[in-house]
Design a protein around this motif. Structure first.
Motif, PDB file in Angstrom:
ATOM      1  N   GLU A 143      80.372  32.393  41.770  1.00 39.66           N
ATOM      2  CA  GLU A 143      81.296  32.024  42.828  1.00 39.66           C
ATOM      3  C   GLU A 143      81.545  33.223  43.733  1.00 39.66           C
ATOM      4  O   GLU A 143      81.313  34.373  43.349  1.00 39.66           O
ATOM      5  N   THR A 144      81.999  32.932  44.939  1.00 37.94           N
ATOM      6  CA  THR A 144      82.467  33.974  45.842  1.00 37.94           C
ATOM      7  C   THR A 144      83.864  33.599  46.302  1.00 37.94           C
ATOM      8  O   THR A 144      84.190  32.422  46.439  1.00 37.94           O
ATOM      9  N   ARG A 145      84.684  34.594  46.536  1.00 39.07           N
ATOM     10  CA  ARG A 145      86.048  34.356  46.983  1.00 39.07           C
ATOM     11  C   ARG A 145      86.431  35.443  47.975  1.00 39.07           C
ATOM     12  O   ARG A 145      86.222  36.623  47.721  1.00 39.07           O
ATOM     13  N   THR A 146      86.938  35.035  49.145  1.00 41.86           N
ATOM     14  CA  THR A 146      87.258  35.987  50.195  1.00 41.86           C
ATOM     15  C   THR A 146      88.728  35.896  50.567  1.00 41.86           C
ATOM     16  O   THR A 146      89.270  34.807  50.721  1.00 41.86           O
ATOM     17  N   THR A 147      89.363  37.045  50.726  1.00 40.92           N
ATOM     18  CA  THR A 147      90.763  37.113  51.151  1.00 40.92           C
ATOM     19  C   THR A 147      90.852  37.912  52.443  1.00 40.92           C
ATOM     20  O   THR A 147      90.344  39.033  52.526  1.00 40.92           O
ATOM     21  N   ILE A 148      91.479  37.335  53.460  1.00 38.53           N
ATOM     22  CA  ILE A 148      91.714  37.998  54.738  1.00 38.53           C
ATOM     23  C   ILE A 148      93.219  38.092  54.941  1.00 38.53           C
ATOM     24  O   ILE A 148      93.936  37.098  54.810  1.00 38.53           O
ATOM     25  N   THR A 149      93.728  39.264  55.271  1.00 37.95           N
ATOM     26  CA  THR A 149      95.170  39.428  55.439  1.00 37.95           C
ATOM     27  C   THR A 149      95.448  40.528  56.461  1.00 37.95           C
ATOM     28  O   THR A 149      94.536  41.244  56.896  1.00 37.95           O
ATOM     29  N   THR A 150      96.694  40.660  56.867  1.00 38.77           N
ATOM     30  CA  THR A 150      97.069  41.738  57.773  1.00 38.77           C
ATOM     31  C   THR A 150      97.125  43.051  57.009  1.00 38.77           C
ATOM     32  O   THR A 150      97.439  43.093  55.830  1.00 38.77           O
ATOM     33  N   ASN A 151      96.833  44.131  57.718  1.00 38.37           N
ATOM     34  CA  ASN A 151      96.765  45.444  57.090  1.00 38.37           C
ATOM     35  C   ASN A 151      97.680  46.406  57.840  1.00 38.37           C
ATOM     36  O   ASN A 151      97.229  47.338  58.490  1.00 38.37           O
ATOM     37  N   GLY A 152      98.972  46.148  57.769  1.00 44.59           N
ATOM     38  CA  GLY A 152      99.940  46.966  58.496  1.00 44.59           C
ATOM     39  C   GLY A 152     100.666  46.151  59.544  1.00 44.59           C
ATOM     40  O   GLY A 152     100.374  44.966  59.741  1.00 44.59           O
ATOM     41  N   PRO A 153     101.620  46.764  60.236  1.00 44.97           N
ATOM     42  CA  PRO A 153     102.419  46.022  61.219  1.00 44.97           C
ATOM     43  C   PRO A 153     101.616  45.672  62.466  1.00 44.97           C
ATOM     44  O   PRO A 153     100.759  46.433  62.917  1.00 44.97           O
ATOM     45  N   THR A 154     101.897  44.497  63.009  1.00 50.92           N
ATOM     46  CA  THR A 154     101.333  44.093  64.290  1.00 50.92           C
ATOM     47  C   THR A 154     102.130  44.773  65.398  1.00 50.92           C
ATOM     48  O   THR A 154     103.332  44.965  65.274  1.00 50.92           O
ATOM     49  N   THR A 155     101.453  45.153  66.486  1.00 49.42           N
ATOM     50  CA  THR A 155     102.116  45.931  67.530  1.00 49.42           C
ATOM     51  C   THR A 155     101.924  45.299  68.894  1.00 49.42           C
ATOM     52  O   THR A 155     100.790  45.002  69.300  1.00 49.42           O
ATOM     53  N   VAL A 156     103.021  45.075  69.610  1.00 52.22           N
ATOM     54  CA  VAL A 156     102.965  44.650  71.006  1.00 52.22           C
ATOM     55  C   VAL A 156     102.801  45.907  71.847  1.00 52.22           C
ATOM     56  O   VAL A 156     103.667  46.784  71.852  1.00 52.22           O
ATOM     57  N   THR A 157     101.672  46.017  72.550  1.00 54.67           N
ATOM     58  CA  THR A 157     101.378  47.248  73.283  1.00 54.67           C
ATOM     59  C   THR A 157     101.581  47.124  74.788  1.00 54.67           C
ATOM     60  O   THR A 157     101.702  48.135  75.472  1.00 54.67           O
ATOM     61  N   LYS A 158     101.615  45.895  75.302  1.00 57.87           N
ATOM     62  CA  LYS A 158     101.749  45.742  76.742  1.00 57.87           C
ATOM     63  C   LYS A 158     102.386  44.407  77.079  1.00 57.87           C
ATOM     64  O   LYS A 158     102.026  43.378  76.510  1.00 57.87           O
ATOM     65  N   ILE A 159     103.332  44.426  78.001  1.00 61.61           N
ATOM     66  CA  ILE A 159     103.983  43.216  78.507  1.00 61.61           C
ATOM     67  C   ILE A 159     103.979  43.316  80.025  1.00 61.61           C
ATOM     68  O   ILE A 159     104.560  44.241  80.588  1.00 61.61           O
ATOM     69  N   GLU A 160     103.300  42.396  80.679  1.00 61.75           N
ATOM     70  CA  GLU A 160     103.140  42.520  82.125  1.00 61.75           C
ATOM     71  C   GLU A 160     103.398  41.184  82.823  1.00 61.75           C
ATOM     72  O   GLU A 160     103.094  40.128  82.292  1.00 61.75           O
ATOM     73  N   PRO A 161     103.976  41.248  84.004  1.00 65.32           N
ATOM     74  CA  PRO A 161     104.160  40.008  84.785  1.00 65.32           C
ATOM     75  C   PRO A 161     102.838  39.590  85.411  1.00 65.32           C
ATOM     76  O   PRO A 161     102.010  40.423  85.779  1.00 65.32           O
ATOM     77  N   ILE A 162     102.614  38.294  85.505  1.00 60.29           N
ATOM     78  CA  ILE A 162     101.440  37.771  86.195  1.00 60.29           C
ATOM     79  C   ILE A 162     101.885  36.613  87.081  1.00 60.29           C
ATOM     80  O   ILE A 162     102.832  35.906  86.768  1.00 60.29           O
ATOM     81  N   VAL A 163     101.221  36.443  88.181  1.00 56.26           N
ATOM     82  CA  VAL A 163     101.564  35.356  89.092  1.00 56.26           C
ATOM     83  C   VAL A 163     100.342  34.448  89.192  1.00 56.26           C
ATOM     84  O   VAL A 163      99.591  34.468  90.155  1.00 56.26           O
ATOM     85  N   LEU A 164     100.126  33.706  88.133  1.00 58.20           N
ATOM     86  CA  LEU A 164      99.070  32.694  88.110  1.00 58.20           C
ATOM     87  C   LEU A 164      99.753  31.381  87.766  1.00 58.20           C
ATOM     88  O   LEU A 164     100.811  31.082  88.300  1.00 58.20           O
ATOM     89  N   ASP A 165      99.164  30.622  86.851  1.00 61.31           N
ATOM     90  CA  ASP A 165      99.859  29.426  86.394  1.00 61.31           C
ATOM     91  C   ASP A 165     100.879  29.788  85.326  1.00 61.31           C
ATOM     92  O   ASP A 165     101.711  28.969  84.947  1.00 61.31           O
ATOM     93  N   CYS A 166     100.802  31.029  84.829  1.00 59.44           N
ATOM     94  CA  CYS A 166     101.780  31.517  83.858  1.00 59.44           C
ATOM     95  C   CYS A 166     102.510  32.723  84.442  1.00 59.44           C
ATOM     96  O   CYS A 166     102.171  33.202  85.523  1.00 59.44           O
TER      97      CYS A 166
END
Length: 263
Positions: free
Chosen positions: A38-61
């Protein structure tokens, strides 16, 4: 006596090697259950997730949030022999996924034009949606690390063995399911509101309206859990994806907001 013991030891070693070879060949080609591999795979986060950029856009969003998600995974190859389970190979992968999500105002935003020439924009909470979370594969591939272990390096030299065990694209798909999760969206919400306000001011400027006469009001907070179930929708046989949104850490990098404040 010593020669006999040596012969027996060599025979047992050869038998063990043959069992492993047959089990591995079965996992590559035949896939018979009687081999007990058999094979078994585990995928998980490896540390904190980081928000690096927040920018305004003038499109449909109205705003775009860039997120970095560290991910690690391990794939174990096991064989069952005489009631015993032996892991004879383990592959590891790690990467820092770079992705983004659009913050959109979908229906319900009320734009009131003032006689003085400005706007009052009222945005109800239910109108805020987090759309198109995605991973930038080109930027992410620079961070990919992969280790097959000595046994994997040895066996994968065979010409009929595929070197692709699908861990990297699965890790990217998993990261994509985390990008718009409730932890990061709630952590980034205050600067996101500033970015959305700036987007409306930019739109007003394009229409020759004084941006200082634009007021944006948020009526409540959005549903931050819109994408918390995305990782559960990744259905891959033999893969275990671990992401507890209640415990997943997300931090907002200082100066992530690119919008001009105080205008």
């Amino acid at each position: 006596m010593f020669k006999k013991a040596t012969t027996i030891a060599k025979g047992l070693a050869l038998l063990a090697v043959l069992v492993l070879v047959f089990a591995q060949l079965n996992s590559w080609v035949f896939h018979f259950k009687l081999w007990g591999s058999e094979t078994r795979t585990t995928i998980t986060t490896n540390g904190p997730t980081t928000v690096t950029k927040i920018e305004p856009i003038v499109l449909d969003c109205r705003a775009r949030v860039t997120v970095h998600v560290p991910v690690s995974g391990a794939k174990y190859y096991r064989v069952h022999v005489l009631g015993l389970t032996k892991t004879y190979r383990d592959d590891e992968v790690w990467l820092a996924a770079v992705g983004d999500v659009d913050i959109c105002v979908r229906g319900g935003a009320n734009v009131q034009e003032l006689k003085t020439g400005g706007w009052v924009v009222t945005i109800p909470a239910k109108a805020i949606v987090f759309e198109r979370p995605r991973v930038d594969q080109t930027a992410t591939m620079n961070s990919v690390g992969y280790d097959k272990g000595w046994f994997g390096k040895l066996t994968d030299t065979a010409p009929w063995v595929s070197d692709n065990n699908h861990m990297v694209p699965t890790a990217m798909a998993f990261a994509q399911s985390i990008i718009a999760g409730s932890n990061c969206m709630s952590a980034a919400w205050n600067p996101v509101t500033t970015a959305i306000k700036e987007a409306y001011r930019q739109q007003a400027t394009a229409k020759h309206i004084d941006p200082q006469r634009v007021q944006v009001v948020f009526d409540g907070s959005p549903d931050f859990r819109q994408h918390d179930g995305d990782s559960k929708q990744i259905k891959l046989k033999g893969y275990t994806l671990k992401a507890d949104m209640r415990r997943l850490k997300c931090q907002v990098q200082p100066h992530a907001l690119t919008a001009k404040q105080g205008r």
